[in-house]
Write a protein that holds these residues in place. Structure first.
Motif, PDB file in Angstrom:
ATOM      1  N   ALA A  29       9.881  38.096-105.614  1.00  0.00           N
ATOM      2  CA  ALA A  29       8.691  38.392-104.805  1.00  0.00           C
ATOM      3  C   ALA A  29       8.863  37.810-103.403  1.00  0.00           C
ATOM      4  CB  ALA A  29       7.448  37.806-105.472  1.00  0.00           C
ATOM      5  N   PRO A  30       8.100  38.309-102.440  1.00  0.00           N
ATOM      6  CA  PRO A  30       8.181  37.755-101.086  1.00  0.00           C
ATOM      7  C   PRO A  30       7.894  36.256-101.075  1.00  0.00           C
ATOM      8  CG  PRO A  30       6.898  39.782-101.092  1.00  0.00           C
ATOM      9  CD  PRO A  30       7.131  39.423-102.528  1.00  0.00           C
ATOM     10  N   GLY A  31       8.712  35.505-100.372  1.00  0.00           N
ATOM     11  CA  GLY A  31       8.452  34.090-100.154  1.00  0.00           C
ATOM     12  C   GLY A  31       8.730  33.166-101.314  1.00  0.00           C
ATOM     13  N   LEU A 152      21.681  33.247 -92.007  1.00  0.00           N
ATOM     14  CA  LEU A 152      20.379  33.253 -91.328  1.00  0.00           C
ATOM     15  C   LEU A 152      20.423  34.013 -90.007  1.00  0.00           C
ATOM     16  CD1 LEU A 152      19.286  29.542 -91.950  1.00  0.00           C
ATOM     17  CD2 LEU A 152      18.425  31.594 -93.098  1.00  0.00           C
ATOM     18  N   MET A 153      21.594  34.110 -89.401  1.00  0.00           N
ATOM     19  CA  MET A 153      21.727  34.847 -88.139  1.00  0.00           C
ATOM     20  C   MET A 153      21.422  36.334 -88.314  1.00  0.00           C
ATOM     21  SD  MET A 153      22.462  32.933 -85.514  1.00  0.00           S
ATOM     22  CE  MET A 153      23.140  34.133 -84.359  1.00  0.00           C
ATOM     23  N   ALA A 154      21.494  36.831 -89.546  1.00  0.00           N
ATOM     24  CA  ALA A 154      21.216  38.244 -89.814  1.00  0.00           C
ATOM     25  C   ALA A 154      19.745  38.513 -90.091  1.00  0.00           C
ATOM     26  CB  ALA A 154      22.063  38.726 -90.998  1.00  0.00           C
ATOM     27  N   VAL A 180      17.354  24.119 -99.028  1.00  0.00           N
ATOM     28  CA  VAL A 180      16.841  25.370 -99.622  1.00  0.00           C
ATOM     29  C   VAL A 180      15.314  25.392 -99.552  1.00  0.00           C
ATOM     30  CG1 VAL A 180      16.640  26.687-101.761  1.00  0.00           C
ATOM     31  CG2 VAL A 180      18.846  25.702-101.116  1.00  0.00           C
ATOM     32  N   ARG A 181      14.696  24.264 -99.865  1.00  0.00           N
ATOM     33  CA  ARG A 181      13.235  24.165 -99.760  1.00  0.00           C
ATOM     34  C   ARG A 181      12.774  24.418 -98.318  1.00  0.00           C
ATOM     35  NH1 ARG A 181      13.379  19.460-103.433  1.00  0.00           N
ATOM     36  NH2 ARG A 181      12.228  19.909-105.330  1.00  0.00           N
ATOM     37  N   ASP A 186       9.596  28.425 -94.567  1.00  0.00           N
ATOM     38  CA  ASP A 186       9.299  29.345 -93.469  1.00  0.00           C
ATOM     39  C   ASP A 186       8.971  30.749 -93.952  1.00  0.00           C
ATOM     40  OD1 ASP A 186       9.684  27.371 -91.547  1.00  0.00           O
ATOM     41  OD2 ASP A 186      11.841  27.771 -91.391  1.00  0.00           O
ATOM     42  N   GLY A 187       8.915  30.932 -95.279  1.00  0.00           N
ATOM     43  CA  GLY A 187       8.523  32.222 -95.846  1.00  0.00           C
ATOM     44  C   GLY A 187       9.669  33.106 -96.281  1.00  0.00           C
ATOM     45  N   LEU A 188      10.910  32.616 -96.171  1.00  0.00           N
ATOM     46  CA  LEU A 188      12.069  33.417 -96.556  1.00  0.00           C
ATOM     47  C   LEU A 188      12.266  33.368 -98.070  1.00  0.00           C
ATOM     48  CD1 LEU A 188      14.639  35.037 -95.953  1.00  0.00           C
ATOM     49  CD2 LEU A 188      15.806  32.869 -95.483  1.00  0.00           C
ATOM     50  N   ALA A 189      12.347  34.540 -98.693  1.00  0.00           N
ATOM     51  CA  ALA A 189      12.637  34.607-100.127  1.00  0.00           C
ATOM     52  C   ALA A 189      14.098  34.233-100.353  1.00  0.00           C
ATOM     53  CB  ALA A 189      12.366  36.005-100.657  1.00  0.00           C
TER      54      ALA A 189
END
Length: 237
Positions: A29-31, A152-154, A180-181, A186-189
């Motif tokens: 799921a998102p996030g 993360l650059m992508a 990882v936390r 920041d909301g990244l799944a």
């Protein structure tokens, strides 16, 4: 729970006549942080490679952001925002830290490259200190930071981390799971694919235990952490 950004349905895949994944179904799921856990040789890396388009699915389906991406080309999958940080880091040792990071935006994120570099350096201050250093001269922990920073650059919508703690000292392992936390905050799944069961269950909201190409256990991470079956199988308790 919000609609999943990744849905895997009855996925089967392998190499030649050898079937490795035998009907996997899962979602992210998102996030959220979802952990896929298991020992060596159970199919974790094969799953990552199928999701990334590197290995073709024999059957089943993969949906990302509501669109079927089963057996799409790897470049197309990255362009959509599904980014895989592979096991073993796979950095370019004879290129600088900066050049390795810039390569991460080759398919996606070019327009905001400078801003994304600043974000990566804010997350990994040590990489800023070593911006002109050849990547092959970094420590193992720094190389792992570089591999994640390149992902993360992508501008990923979903970041797959394949064994990010592998080969790191206990102190750096703690640092990696803290990282990882922080990324997820920041909301990244994040799909965390690991052998480290205990710490992965501490950071994940849900988990899937992979054994011989099938999910033997799945559910809330907190429930699995308290599972007698899991404790006996993986923790020797």
């Amino acid at each position: 729970m919000a609609d999943p950004i990744l849905t895997v349905s009855d996925l089967r895949a392998g190499y030649g006549a050898t079937e490795i994944l035998r009907g996997l179904s899962m979602s992210v799921a998102p996030g959220e942080i979802v952990a896929v856990l298991g020992s060596n040789g159970v199919g974790k890396t094969t799953l990552n490679m199928v999701l990334s388009g590197v290995v073709k699915a024999a059957s089943g389906s993969i949906s990302f952001l509501g669109e079927d991406v089963t057996n799409h080309a790897p470049g197309d999958i990255v362009s959509r925002g599904l980014v895989h940080v592979p096991e073993g880091r796979k950095i370019f040792p004879n290129m600088t830290v900066r050049d390795n990071l810039v390569l991460g935006s080759y398919r996606r994120g070019k327009a905001a490259r400078a801003a994304n570099l600043d974000k990566v350096f804010a997350t990994f201050p040590r990489l800023r200190e070593r911006i002109s250093q050849l990547a092959g001269t970094l420590s193992g922990g720094e190389q792992q930071m570089l591999a994640i920073g390149r992902g993360l650059m992508a501008e990923p919508k979903l970041l797959i981390l394949d064994e990010p703690s592998l080969g790191l000292s206990p102190l750096l392992v703690e640092e990696m799971f803290t990282l990882v936390r922080r990324i997820n905050a920041d909301g990244l799944a994040v799909m965390l694919v690991e052998q480290n069961v205990v710490q992965s269950l501490e950071v994940a909201s849900r988990a899937f235990i992979l054994e011989n190409g099938v999910f033997a256990l799945q559910g809330k991470a907190s429930d699995l952490a308290a599972s007698d079956e899991l404790r006996k199988a993986y923790l020797g308790m």
